[in-house]
Design an enzyme around this catalytic site. Structure first.
Site, short mmCIF file in Angstrom:
data_model
loop_
_atom_site.label_atom_id
_atom_site.label_comp_id
_atom_site.label_asym_id
_atom_site.label_seq_id
_atom_site.Cartn_x
_atom_site.Cartn_y
_atom_site.Cartn_z
N GLY A 251 8.48 137.29 91.18
CA GLY A 251 8.11 137.72 92.53
C GLY A 251 9.28 138.14 93.39
N LEU A 281 0.72 140.00 88.45
CA LEU A 281 0.68 141.37 88.98
C LEU A 281 0.38 141.42 90.48
CD1 LEU A 281 -1.22 143.04 86.00
CD2 LEU A 281 1.24 143.03 86.44
N LYS A 296 8.61 140.33 79.89
CA LYS A 296 8.90 140.71 81.28
C LYS A 296 10.17 141.54 81.37
CE LYS A 296 6.89 137.25 84.32
NZ LYS A 296 7.17 136.22 85.32
N CYS A 385 25.46 121.15 98.72
CA CYS A 385 25.86 120.63 100.04
C CYS A 385 24.60 120.28 100.84
CB CYS A 385 26.64 121.68 100.84
SG CYS A 385 28.28 122.02 100.23
N CYS A 399 2.18 122.55 89.82
CA CYS A 399 2.41 123.97 90.03
C CYS A 399 1.17 124.67 90.59
CB CYS A 399 2.77 124.65 88.72
SG CYS A 399 4.44 124.27 88.24
N CYS A 459 31.76 121.69 95.55
CA CYS A 459 32.51 122.74 96.25
C CYS A 459 33.55 122.22 97.24
CB CYS A 459 31.56 123.72 96.93
SG CYS A 459 30.80 123.10 98.42
ZN LIG Z 1 28.74 122.19 98.01
#
Ligand SMILES: [Zn+2]
Length: 486
Positions: A251, A281, A296, A385, A399, A459
């Protein structure tokens, strides 16, 4: 003491049509005062209210500009000639006279000195004032193209600081001299012209840059991009050289890939291992009814290749895992995350952090969607984060709950494409450290600040990469991080 005063054509009507007057005076200002007395209205054409020479008028005593003598107080000798020369009025001087005047009053710099400036400590801006076609044929390293015809209109974009050093050049050193005069009149105080121009530069054997050229076909296809100064030929070349990896041909991935191909992103990587299902679709616009049950990736490639055959598509028909993600991601500059599950989102985030690649993140749920750019390299947060870990599978609803309005991924996928193009072109404010939330029912966009976690294992500064984690595949449908049923 008799002084000869040359009167420029536009002022001759004031002095009875005379081309020259003989005046008795001892300084330049006394000359002007005397003429004013005899011919009222003369002096105001030359001097402003403060008595200073107007910007567009130069006064010479014999061959010297009075600005380099004693100005208006410059003393005169018997037999001197005072010439009043409006600097920008055409038709008064011959071209040769005007050029000679400019050579006397403006500073020129030799190619070897420009070469030293380029490698020097002080930042210097080089402006190529030749026509665009000439620039495209090769230019000085780092030079910015501002054709002389557009000089007044575009110089403020290229050189914002009017006191900063500016070197202009053209092909042979003439056009840049006239351009230097123009910029001086616009208040640029540190502008010089390179003598000998581009020919002089190449004769010395100094290096040049030859920009990549767009083909005629590309110029036609992307002409609406070329018309935008922020994109232009240079930007289109960046797009054509760009390599974008799109995670998921669903999508979000479908509309993002469609428009990135339209924009001329030269290389698109597509990752998906699924087959086209009839229920896809409703939103996955690269696929078609007759391709239900087929791959796909192949379906997406077929549509994209038919749409823009120049885009190189690199297919990865495999499920992303810790064992393949680095190999898949390696060759790309930007990653567009259009995935539909937590394990993939975390793997994509962690690999982007490790490989120092910006990640354009989009997600949708029912009538709501979010877009942001994770780029810790540029001070923003990463996915971890915000959400250190995914929720455990038992807390993730089924789902079947995760429906979505079919048009919504179109909006969000295209916002991802917009952010991607901005990153490629290095324009605007990318959504780094900000998330845009779209509520389709409310018809509202809201932007929220996202902060980096200084303790983020992935990070934070000096972080040692903790390794990839293969979370169990499960499906969630609630909360801010809800993945899209793409
Ligand atoms: Zn981070």
């Amino acid at each position: 003491m008799s002084i000869k005063v040359r009167i420029p054509t536009p002022l001759r009507p004031i002095v009875g049509g005379e081309a020259a007057l003989q005046i008795k005076a001892e300084t330049v200002i006394a000359v002007l005062d005397q003429i004013e007395k005899d011919h009222p209205g003369f002096k105001s054409r030359i001097c402003d209210d403060a008595g200073k020479t107007r910007r567009f008028v130069n006064i010479f005593v014999n061959s010297e500009d009075i600005r380099y003598l004693d100005g208006m107080k410059t003393a005169l000798q018997d037999g001197d000639t005072v010439s009043i020369v409006p600097a920008v009025a055409g038709g008064i001087q011959t071209y040769q006279e005007r050029l000679a005047g400019l050579k006397k009053t403006l500073k020129e710099i030799a190619p070897e000195d420009v070469q030293k400036m380029i490698g020097g400590k002080e930042k210097v801006t080089l402006i190529d004032v030749r026509e665009s076609e000439e620039y495209r044929g090769g230019h000085l390293p780092f030079a910015v193209s501002v054709p002389r015809g557009f000089l007044e209109m575009r110089i403020e974009e290229a050189a914002t600081d009017r006191a900063a050093p500016l070197v202009l050049y053209c092909a042979g050193g003439i056009r840049s001299l006239f351009a230097t005069e123009t910029l001086k009149n616009m208040g640029y105080t540190s502008v010089v012209s390179m003598s000998g121009g581009f020919s002089g530069w190449t004769r010395k054997g100094f290096s040049i840059e030859t920009p990549t050229l767009l083909s005629e076909k590309d110029r036609r296809r992307y002409s609406r991009h070329l018309l935008i100064p922020e994109v232009g030929e240079e930007g289109q070349i960046k797009l054509l050289k760009s390599k974008v990896l799109i995670i998921g041909a669903g999508g979000l991935g479908c509309p993002a890939a469609y428009y990135l191909a339209a924009a001329g992103c030269g290389t698109l990587g597509l990752v998906d291992f699924d087959v086209v299902d009839e229920s896809n679709l409703q939103r996955q616009i690269l696929h078609t009814t007759d391709r239900v049950g087929t791959s796909k990736i192949k379906s997406a490639m077929q549509t994209l290749s038919a749409f823009n055959g120049d885009v190189r598509i690199i297919p990865f028909e495999e499920r992303i895992s810790s064992s393949n993600i680095e190999r898949i991601m390696q060759a790309f500059d930007i990653v567009v995350d259009g995935s539909d599950n937590f394990p993939t989102r975390y793997l994509v985030n962690d690999a982007c952090v490790k490989l120092k690649k910006p990640c354009v993140h989009g997600s949708v749920y029912r009538f709501e969607g979010q877009v942001t750019v994770f780029d810790p390299q540029r001070g923003g947060p990463c996915y971890r984060c915000l959400y250190k870990e995914p929720p455990p599978p038992e807390l993730a609803p089924s789902c079947a709950d995760a429906g979505v309005l079919g048009v919504l991924p179109g909006v969000i996928g295209l916002l991802e494409a917009v952010e991607t193009v901005k990153l490629i072109l290095e324009i605007g404010d990318p959504l780094i450290g900000r998330v845009v939330c779209y509520d389709a029912l409310e018809g509202s966009f809201q932007t929220f600040i996202l902060r980096k976690d200084p303790a983020c294992d992935y990070c934070k500064e000096g972080a040692v990469f903790p390794g990839f984690i293969d979370y169990d595949y499960f499906c969630a449908s609630k909360g801010l991080t809800t993945p899209s049923p793409s």
